[in-house]
Design a protein around this motif. Sequence first.
Motif, PDB file in Angstrom:
ATOM      1  N   UNK A 182       0.788  -1.227   0.000  1.00 30.52           N
ATOM      2  CA  UNK A 182       0.000   0.000   0.000  1.00 30.52           C
ATOM      3  C   UNK A 182       0.825   1.284   0.000  1.00 30.52           C
ATOM      4  N   UNK A 183       0.662   2.104  -1.065  1.00 22.83           N
ATOM      5  CA  UNK A 183       1.240   3.451  -1.064  1.00 22.83           C
ATOM      6  C   UNK A 183       0.281   4.414  -0.353  1.00 22.83           C
ATOM      7  N   UNK A 184       0.558   5.706  -0.467  1.00 19.24           N
ATOM      8  CA  UNK A 184      -0.317   6.698   0.175  1.00 19.24           C
ATOM      9  C   UNK A 184      -0.096   6.728   1.673  1.00 19.24           C
ATOM     10  N   UNK A 185       1.154   6.561   2.096  1.00 19.47           N
ATOM     11  CA  UNK A 185       1.484   6.532   3.526  1.00 19.47           C
ATOM     12  C   UNK A 185       2.194   7.823   3.915  1.00 19.47           C
ATOM     13  N   UNK A 186       1.776   8.386   5.018  1.00 23.88           N
ATOM     14  CA  UNK A 186       2.414   9.603   5.515  1.00 23.88           C
ATOM     15  C   UNK A 186       2.632   9.477   7.015  1.00 23.88           C
ATOM     16  N   UNK A 204      -1.693   1.642   8.793  1.00 22.93           N
ATOM     17  CA  UNK A 204      -1.698   0.691   7.672  1.00 22.93           C
ATOM     18  C   UNK A 204      -1.380  -0.720   8.174  1.00 22.93           C
ATOM     19  N   UNK A 205      -0.427  -0.807   9.080  1.00 19.59           N
ATOM     20  CA  UNK A 205      -0.045  -2.117   9.630  1.00 19.59           C
ATOM     21  C   UNK A 205      -1.217  -2.761  10.350  1.00 19.59           C
ATOM     22  N   UNK A 206      -1.892  -1.927  11.161  1.00 25.65           N
ATOM     23  CA  UNK A 206      -2.999  -2.452  11.969  1.00 25.65           C
ATOM     24  C   UNK A 206      -4.133  -2.985  11.116  1.00 25.65           C
ATOM     25  N   UNK A 207      -4.335  -2.396   9.950  1.00 29.08           N
ATOM     26  CA  UNK A 207      -5.446  -2.914   9.145  1.00 29.08           C
ATOM     27  C   UNK A 207      -4.986  -3.961   8.134  1.00 29.08           C
TER      28      UNK A 207
END
Length: 238
Positions: A182-186, A204-207
């Motif tokens: 998954x991109x779109x990480x800030x 992101x990790x949690x989901x």
Amino acid sequence: MFEKRPVIALDFSSIEEVTSFLDKFPKEESLYCKIGMELFYQEGIEVVKLVKSYGHAVFLDLKLHDIPNTVKSAMRGIAKMGVDMVNVHAAGGVEMMQEALIGLQEGTRAGGVRPKLIAVTQLTSTSEEAMHTDQLIPVSITDSVVHYAKCTNLAGLDGVVSSAKEVALIKEATHKDFICLTPGIRPKGGEVGDQKRVMTPSEARKIGSDYIVVGRPITQAENPVVAYQKIKEDWSNA
Ligand code: C5P
């Protein structure tokens, strides 16, 4: 986990910029780098060799989409470059994805590990309206993403590129080990830039995201090494 460290998008346009970026990191820090079209079409295979010479892993993000036989032959060559992950467009079809996988297997040297193969479902730049009018796909964008993920799984690929928000649905439609990159990480409080929907590494990790792709928050940071470490910590400690 080593395999699942954050993937850094090397969105530079020259080997010189890549070298100066990679030289900032301590030698023992093994990175996972994404080489996209911009860099690859300017510097070619030399940039892959360069990144591999540092001992880093490479995700070659070229999003192949052509007739099955052409993609198979291209993948044979890509596997010979020694990359670790590569991708195609799921819109190319199940047969194209199966042939891509065969090409990668054929190009992997005896005793070597086949590069992971993932697929792009719907680009996040495609709006639901554009999907309806340009592609004549009448369903919702989520249904289209999940459908493409199922096709990708059916073809035997390892996973998909997706928005972090789609991970749960994709895993439910496929299986828990199906890779969601998954991109779109800030980072928390970081600049969003042109990304519309963002998540932090720990969110992101949690989901259930398996790999995160982070570009500008690291490459444009005043201190890229510190920025990377913070993102890695947030990701690993989630
Ligand atoms: O700089 P930033 O973190 O936004 O970079 C994200 C990287 O992931 C870029 O290389 C971009 O092309 C890629 N990407 C994305 N969104 C997608 C697919 C790929 O941002 N849906």
